[in-house]
Design a protein around this motif. Structure first.
Motif, PDB file in Angstrom:
ATOM      1  N   ASP A   1       0.824  -1.216   0.000  1.00 58.76           N
ATOM      2  CA  ASP A   1       0.000   0.000   0.000  1.00 58.76           C
ATOM      3  C   ASP A   1       0.855   1.261   0.000  1.00 58.76           C
ATOM      4  OD1 ASP A   1      -2.250  -1.542  -0.036  1.00 58.76           O
ATOM      5  OD2 ASP A   1      -2.675  -1.363   2.118  1.00 58.76           O
ATOM      6  N   LEU A   2       1.917   1.275   0.813  1.00 59.05           N
ATOM      7  CA  LEU A   2       2.775   2.458   0.862  1.00 59.05           C
ATOM      8  C   LEU A   2       3.610   2.592  -0.409  1.00 59.05           C
ATOM      9  CD1 LEU A   2       3.892   2.504   4.589  1.00 59.05           C
ATOM     10  CD2 LEU A   2       2.573   4.255   3.387  1.00 59.05           C
ATOM     11  N   PHE A   3       3.960   1.473  -1.015  1.00 56.62           N
ATOM     12  CA  PHE A   3       4.664   1.509  -2.305  1.00 56.62           C
ATOM     13  C   PHE A   3       3.798   2.209  -3.348  1.00 56.62           C
ATOM     14  CE2 PHE A   3       5.396  -0.229  -6.515  1.00 56.62           C
ATOM     15  CZ  PHE A   3       6.768  -0.150  -6.658  1.00 56.62           C
ATOM     16  N   TYR A   4       2.528   1.790  -3.449  1.00 52.26           N
ATOM     17  CA  TYR A   4       1.617   2.406  -4.428  1.00 52.26           C
ATOM     18  C   TYR A   4       1.384   3.888  -4.117  1.00 52.26           C
ATOM     19  CZ  TYR A   4       0.423  -2.305  -6.069  1.00 52.26           C
ATOM     20  OH  TYR A   4       0.468  -3.561  -6.590  1.00 52.26           O
ATOM     21  N   ARG A   5       1.289   4.220  -2.841  1.00 50.39           N
ATOM     22  CA  ARG A   5       1.049   5.623  -2.465  1.00 50.39           C
ATOM     23  C   ARG A   5       2.246   6.490  -2.838  1.00 50.39           C
ATOM     24  NH1 ARG A   5      -2.289   8.771   0.856  1.00 50.39           N
ATOM     25  NH2 ARG A   5      -1.718  10.933   0.319  1.00 50.39           N
TER      26      ARG A   5
ATOM     27  N   LEU B   1       4.128  10.907  -8.946  1.00 52.47           N
ATOM     28  CA  LEU B   1       3.635  11.285 -10.269  1.00 52.47           C
ATOM     29  C   LEU B   1       2.788  12.553 -10.225  1.00 52.47           C
ATOM     30  CD1 LEU B   1       2.725   7.784 -11.743  1.00 52.47           C
ATOM     31  CD2 LEU B   1       4.691   9.209 -12.275  1.00 52.47           C
ATOM     32  N   MET B   2       2.180  12.822  -9.069  1.00 53.77           N
ATOM     33  CA  MET B   2       1.396  14.058  -8.896  1.00 53.77           C
ATOM     34  C   MET B   2       2.239  15.180  -8.301  1.00 53.77           C
ATOM     35  SD  MET B   2      -1.483  13.330 -10.195  1.00 53.77           S
ATOM     36  CE  MET B   2      -2.425  14.774  -9.687  1.00 53.77           C
ATOM     37  N   THR B   3       3.574  14.944  -8.235  1.00 51.55           N
ATOM     38  CA  THR B   3       4.542  15.909  -7.678  1.00 51.55           C
ATOM     39  C   THR B   3       4.161  16.361  -6.272  1.00 51.55           C
ATOM     40  OG1 THR B   3       3.484  17.860  -8.686  1.00 51.55           O
ATOM     41  CG2 THR B   3       5.161  16.709  -9.997  1.00 51.55           C
ATOM     42  N   ASP B   4       3.614  15.457  -5.482  1.00 49.98           N
ATOM     43  CA  ASP B   4       3.269  15.743  -4.096  1.00 49.98           C
ATOM     44  C   ASP B   4       4.465  15.388  -3.216  1.00 49.98           C
ATOM     45  OD1 ASP B   4       2.346  15.864  -1.508  1.00 49.98           O
ATOM     46  OD2 ASP B   4       0.488  14.762  -1.885  1.00 49.98           O
ATOM     47  N   THR B   5       5.149  16.400  -2.701  1.00 49.79           N
ATOM     48  CA  THR B   5       6.353  16.178  -1.882  1.00 49.79           C
ATOM     49  C   THR B   5       6.086  16.412  -0.401  1.00 49.79           C
ATOM     50  OG1 THR B   5       7.051  18.472  -2.260  1.00 49.79           O
ATOM     51  CG2 THR B   5       7.874  16.794  -3.787  1.00 49.79           C
ATOM     52  N   THR B   6       4.826  16.311   0.004  1.00 48.44           N
ATOM     53  CA  THR B   6       4.465  16.553   1.402  1.00 48.44           C
ATOM     54  C   THR B   6       5.220  15.612   2.342  1.00 48.44           C
ATOM     55  OG1 THR B   6       2.234  17.199   0.694  1.00 48.44           O
ATOM     56  CG2 THR B   6       2.551  16.701   3.026  1.00 48.44           C
ATOM     57  N   VAL B   7       5.304  14.341   1.971  1.00 47.19           N
ATOM     58  CA  VAL B   7       5.948  13.344   2.829  1.00 47.19           C
ATOM     59  C   VAL B   7       7.437  13.231   2.551  1.00 47.19           C
ATOM     60  CG1 VAL B   7       5.974  10.908   3.494  1.00 47.19           C
ATOM     61  CG2 VAL B   7       3.800  12.037   2.970  1.00 47.19           C
ATOM     62  N   MET B   8       7.815  13.230   1.276  1.00 46.55           N
ATOM     63  CA  MET B   8       9.210  12.965   0.921  1.00 46.55           C
ATOM     64  C   MET B   8       9.510  13.532  -0.464  1.00 46.55           C
ATOM     65  SD  MET B   8      10.961   9.156   1.106  1.00 46.55           S
ATOM     66  CE  MET B   8      10.271   8.847   2.733  1.00 46.55           C
ATOM     67  N   LYS B   9      10.669  14.155  -0.609  1.00 50.66           N
ATOM     68  CA  LYS B   9      11.091  14.667  -1.904  1.00 50.66           C
ATOM     69  C   LYS B   9      11.806  13.574  -2.703  1.00 50.66           C
ATOM     70  CE  LYS B   9      11.469  19.511  -0.527  1.00 50.66           C
ATOM     71  NZ  LYS B   9      12.344  20.707  -0.432  1.00 50.66           N
ATOM     72  N   GLN B  10      11.839  13.757  -4.025  1.00 52.13           N
ATOM     73  CA  GLN B  10      12.386  12.741  -4.921  1.00 52.13           C
ATOM     74  C   GLN B  10      13.829  12.387  -4.582  1.00 52.13           C
ATOM     75  OE1 GLN B  10      10.696  11.367  -7.899  1.00 52.13           O
ATOM     76  NE2 GLN B  10      12.362   9.889  -7.724  1.00 52.13           N
ATOM     77  N   GLN B  11      14.687  13.375  -4.408  1.00 55.52           N
ATOM     78  CA  GLN B  11      16.095  13.106  -4.150  1.00 55.52           C
ATOM     79  C   GLN B  11      16.288  12.376  -2.827  1.00 55.52           C
ATOM     80  OE1 GLN B  11      18.730  13.771  -6.383  1.00 55.52           O
ATOM     81  NE2 GLN B  11      19.625  12.299  -4.951  1.00 55.52           N
TER      82      GLN B  11
END
Length: 295
Positions: A123-127, A133-143
């Motif tokens: 579930d967390l993998f899919y989230r 993909l929606m560029t939502d960095t609330t929890v974690m940034k890409q880098q």
């Protein structure tokens, strides 16, 4: 994700995730085929031709049950009818990627972290996938995510290797420490150990020379895993630089006619690889007789 982008577009793989049609829905009327000219016949034949191997692919790679081929065809027709509609194209691509993620990529990552302190939760993998993909960095940034995954990958790999092969590595290390103290054993700066059983008087091979050898290979517990005699009566033949590092080093010091016993640490053998009867981190013992050189 770049790898995923390269494999988007396998239209045939998108349909198995479609909702099944209402079983009470009236069956589609299929019009009879009329082949009026050569182009008609060619087109129909081409359509049949491209299905070669498709059903086994759908079953084996996409997990499609052939009992639902009507649903596959319905989805296929929907994709054709969608044409260049950007929303439909995006939706179809999402279905395709979902199949690839669930059937190949996610199981592969989960397997990589099996027998490690951490695990991959679906579930967390899919989230994380959809948030990125929606560029939502609330929890974690890409880098940060990239760095965290690589760090966990390395630490868990080391933990897994220690759990599975730590005892094997320790057995090899202990053997070599004791063996280097025995009479007649010579240790080179690289860690290779060897003992001269018979000193030859011929030429010494260069790295690029093709050599002829008789050999027998054993694990430190005495198990024979290979020998030239298993492959016929003739000596084995290969270039001196196309074998494991410990062999290359020894061969380029041995005069023709010599017979040496080699004691090779795992770093100069197969390293972390699992090769048949040779487990990762295995120290190896070889009896090697250099028969000749093919210039």
């Amino acid at each position: 994700m770049v790898a995923l982008a390269l494999i988007v577009g396998a239209t045939f793989g998108t349909v198995d995730a479609k909702k099944k049609k209402d079983k009470k829905q009236k069956a589609e009327v299929v019009l009879p085929v009329e082949l009026k000219n050569g182009s008609d016949s060619l087109s129909y034949a081409a359509g049949i031709m491209v299905t070669n191997g498709l059903i086994p692919y759908l079953v084996q790679q996409q997990g499609v049950d052939t009992a639902y081929m009507a649903d596959f065809i319905a989805g296929f027709k929907e994709a054709i009818a969608a044409g260049n509609d950007p929303r439909q194209k995006a939706r179809m691509a999402g279905i395709d990627i979902a199949g690839q993620i669930t059937q190949r990529m996610l199981p592969g990552i989960q397997k990589e972290f099996t027998d490690t302190p951490d695990s991959i939760l679906t579930d967390l993998f899919y989230r994380g996938f959809t948030d990125a993909l929606m560029t939502d960095t609330t929890v974690m940034k890409q880098q940060f995510a990239d760095d965290l995954f690589k760090e966990k990958q390395q630490t868990n790999k080391a933990a897994k290797e220690e759990k599975l092969y730590g005892a094997n590595r320790e057995a090899g290390r202990k053997f070599l420490l004791e063996n280097k103290l025995k009479e007649g054993v010579i240790t080179t700066p690289s860690g290779l150990q060897y003992k001269i059983l018979k000193q030859g008087e011929g030429d010494v091979p260069q790295r690029t020379d093709k050599v002829k050898v008789h050999y027998e290979g054993r694990l430190v517990d005495g198990t024979v895993f290979d020998a030239s005699s298993k492959h016929g009566s003739e000596p084995a033949s290969f270039r001196a630089d196309q074998v494991i590092k410990g062999w290359t080093e020894a061969l380029t010091m041995m005069p023709v006619g010599s017979k040496w016993q080699l004691y090779i640490p795992y770093e100069l053998a197969y390293g972390e690889r699992n090769t048949g009867n040779i487990k990762p981190f295995s120290a190896l013992i070889f009896d090697v007789e250099l028969v000749g050189i093919e210039k």
